[in-house]
Design a protein around this motif. Sequence first.
Motif, PDB file in Angstrom:
ATOM      1  N   TYR A  67       0.836  -1.200   0.000  1.00  0.00           N
ATOM      2  CA  TYR A  67       0.000   0.000   0.000  1.00  0.00           C
ATOM      3  C   TYR A  67       0.878   1.262   0.000  1.00  0.00           C
ATOM      4  CZ  TYR A  67      -3.338   3.528   1.597  1.00  0.00           C
ATOM      5  OH  TYR A  67      -4.106   4.670   1.710  1.00  0.00           O
ATOM      6  N   ASN A  68       1.887   1.281   0.877  1.00  0.00           N
ATOM      7  CA  ASN A  68       2.781   2.441   0.946  1.00  0.00           C
ATOM      8  C   ASN A  68       3.500   2.661  -0.381  1.00  0.00           C
ATOM      9  OD1 ASN A  68       2.153   3.061   3.616  1.00  0.00           O
ATOM     10  ND2 ASN A  68       3.699   1.674   4.402  1.00  0.00           N
ATOM     11  N   ALA A  69       3.923   1.582  -1.021  1.00  0.00           N
ATOM     12  CA  ALA A  69       4.593   1.703  -2.318  1.00  0.00           C
ATOM     13  C   ALA A  69       3.626   2.225  -3.376  1.00  0.00           C
ATOM     14  CB  ALA A  69       5.174   0.355  -2.741  1.00  0.00           C
ATOM     15  N   ALA A  70       2.393   1.765  -3.347  1.00  0.00           N
ATOM     16  CA  ALA A  70       1.383   2.228  -4.317  1.00  0.00           C
ATOM     17  C   ALA A  70       1.073   3.709  -4.119  1.00  0.00           C
ATOM     18  CB  ALA A  70       0.112   1.397  -4.197  1.00  0.00           C
ATOM     19  N   VAL A  71       0.986   4.139  -2.874  1.00  0.00           N
ATOM     20  CA  VAL A  71       0.745   5.554  -2.585  1.00  0.00           C
ATOM     21  C   VAL A  71       1.931   6.389  -3.050  1.00  0.00           C
ATOM     22  CG1 VAL A  71       0.508   7.239  -0.710  1.00  0.00           C
ATOM     23  CG2 VAL A  71      -0.874   5.151  -0.705  1.00  0.00           C
ATOM     24  N   TRP A  72       3.135   5.914  -2.761  1.00  0.00           N
ATOM     25  CA  TRP A  72       4.342   6.626  -3.207  1.00  0.00           C
ATOM     26  C   TRP A  72       4.319   6.783  -4.724  1.00  0.00           C
ATOM     27  CZ3 TRP A  72       8.250   4.862  -6.448  1.00  0.00           C
ATOM     28  CH2 TRP A  72       9.333   5.737  -6.594  1.00  0.00           C
ATOM     29  N   LEU A  73       4.027   5.711  -5.432  1.00  0.00           N
ATOM     30  CA  LEU A  73       4.011   5.761  -6.888  1.00  0.00           C
ATOM     31  C   LEU A  73       2.889   6.664  -7.401  1.00  0.00           C
ATOM     32  CD1 LEU A  73       5.244   4.756  -9.521  1.00  0.00           C
ATOM     33  CD2 LEU A  73       3.714   2.774  -9.385  1.00  0.00           C
ATOM     34  N   ALA A  74       1.732   6.599  -6.799  1.00  0.00           N
ATOM     35  CA  ALA A  74       0.601   7.427  -7.232  1.00  0.00           C
ATOM     36  C   ALA A  74       0.902   8.915  -7.082  1.00  0.00           C
ATOM     37  CB  ALA A  74      -0.646   7.060  -6.442  1.00  0.00           C
ATOM     38  N   ASP A  75       1.744   9.260  -6.120  1.00  0.00           N
ATOM     39  CA  ASP A  75       2.106  10.653  -5.887  1.00  0.00           C
ATOM     40  C   ASP A  75       3.211  11.158  -6.808  1.00  0.00           C
ATOM     41  OD1 ASP A  75       0.215  10.916  -3.898  1.00  0.00           O
ATOM     42  OD2 ASP A  75       1.637  10.599  -2.247  1.00  0.00           O
ATOM     43  N   ASP A  76       3.778  10.274  -7.608  1.00  0.00           N
ATOM     44  CA  ASP A  76       4.871  10.650  -8.508  1.00  0.00           C
ATOM     45  C   ASP A  76       4.353  11.611  -9.576  1.00  0.00           C
ATOM     46  OD1 ASP A  76       6.921  10.794 -10.434  1.00  0.00           O
ATOM     47  OD2 ASP A  76       7.469   8.695 -10.161  1.00  0.00           O
ATOM     48  N   PRO A  77       4.883  12.825  -9.645  1.00  0.00           N
ATOM     49  CA  PRO A  77       4.400  13.795 -10.634  1.00  0.00           C
ATOM     50  C   PRO A  77       4.695  13.368 -12.082  1.00  0.00           C
ATOM     51  CG  PRO A  77       6.310  14.668  -9.469  1.00  0.00           C
ATOM     52  CD  PRO A  77       5.934  13.392  -8.787  1.00  0.00           C
ATOM     53  N   ASN A  78       5.586  12.410 -12.258  1.00  0.00           N
ATOM     54  CA  ASN A  78       5.928  11.930 -13.592  1.00  0.00           C
ATOM     55  C   ASN A  78       5.173  10.666 -13.985  1.00  0.00           C
ATOM     56  OD1 ASN A  78       8.067  13.916 -13.834  1.00  0.00           O
ATOM     57  ND2 ASN A  78       9.143  12.666 -12.332  1.00  0.00           N
ATOM     58  N   LEU A  79       4.288  10.192 -13.136  1.00  0.00           N
ATOM     59  CA  LEU A  79       3.631   8.900 -13.326  1.00  0.00           C
ATOM     60  C   LEU A  79       3.022   8.731 -14.715  1.00  0.00           C
ATOM     61  CD1 LEU A  79       2.743   6.223 -12.013  1.00  0.00           C
ATOM     62  CD2 LEU A  79       0.633   7.390 -11.354  1.00  0.00           C
ATOM     63  N   GLU A  80       2.339   9.734 -15.196  1.00  0.00           N
ATOM     64  CA  GLU A  80       1.643   9.609 -16.485  1.00  0.00           C
ATOM     65  C   GLU A  80       2.590   9.510 -17.671  1.00  0.00           C
ATOM     66  OE1 GLU A  80      -1.534   8.841 -16.619  1.00  0.00           O
ATOM     67  OE2 GLU A  80      -1.414   8.942 -14.431  1.00  0.00           O
ATOM     68  N   THR A  81       3.855   9.832 -17.477  1.00  0.00           N
ATOM     69  CA  THR A  81       4.823   9.730 -18.576  1.00  0.00           C
ATOM     70  C   THR A  81       5.451   8.340 -18.660  1.00  0.00           C
ATOM     71  OG1 THR A  81       6.747  10.463 -17.275  1.00  0.00           O
ATOM     72  CG2 THR A  81       5.385  12.180 -18.320  1.00  0.00           C
ATOM     73  N   TYR A  82       5.244   7.502 -17.632  1.00  0.00           N
ATOM     74  CA  TYR A  82       5.862   6.184 -17.605  1.00  0.00           C
ATOM     75  C   TYR A  82       5.019   5.176 -18.379  1.00  0.00           C
ATOM     76  CZ  TYR A  82       8.303   7.981 -13.433  1.00  0.00           C
ATOM     77  OH  TYR A  82       9.041   8.727 -12.545  1.00  0.00           O
ATOM     78  N   PRO A  83       5.684   4.291 -19.126  1.00  0.00           N
ATOM     79  CA  PRO A  83       4.946   3.152 -19.690  1.00  0.00           C
ATOM     80  C   PRO A  83       4.543   2.215 -18.550  1.00  0.00           C
ATOM     81  CG  PRO A  83       7.301   2.956 -20.152  1.00  0.00           C
ATOM     82  CD  PRO A  83       7.097   4.287 -19.487  1.00  0.00           C
ATOM     83  N   ASP A  84       3.583   1.353 -18.810  1.00  0.00           N
ATOM     84  CA  ASP A  84       3.090   0.453 -17.763  1.00  0.00           C
ATOM     85  C   ASP A  84       4.192  -0.369 -17.118  1.00  0.00           C
ATOM     86  OD1 ASP A  84       0.524   1.382 -18.057  1.00  0.00           O
ATOM     87  OD2 ASP A  84      -0.138  -0.306 -19.291  1.00  0.00           O
TER      88      ASP A  84
END
Length: 131
Positions: free
Chosen positions: A25-42
Amino acid sequence: DLQATLAGISFDSGQAVYDSSTDQYNAAVWLADDPNLETYPDWRKIQRYVLATLLYSTGSDDRGWLDYSTNECSSEYFGCNDNDRVGNILLSDQNLSGRLPPELGLLSDTLMGLRLDKNSLSGAIPPELGH
């Protein structure tokens, strides 16, 4: 949504991703907060999630690469191939404790080596790593 995607690829039907007391859960929250998330491929979202889960699970979430401005492949702790996919995890003698998370199995296609000696890890190597 990201959490649903991570739950869909998890080995426990997503239970840990939705449980706020878990490292997943903590890792998912960390990743969701990444401002670059939408630029990453799956595949990169999954890779970063797996590595964050590993670092949270072993008490090493402050290792420097766990930063939104740092590419995991530029870290001394992860060896990547030419396509920026993690092939080696190099965490020897890092004062790690805890258990290896089953999410490591999500890197099975590219992960060639784990260096985890001289730490205080407990438990077995997750069987999911062979998937």
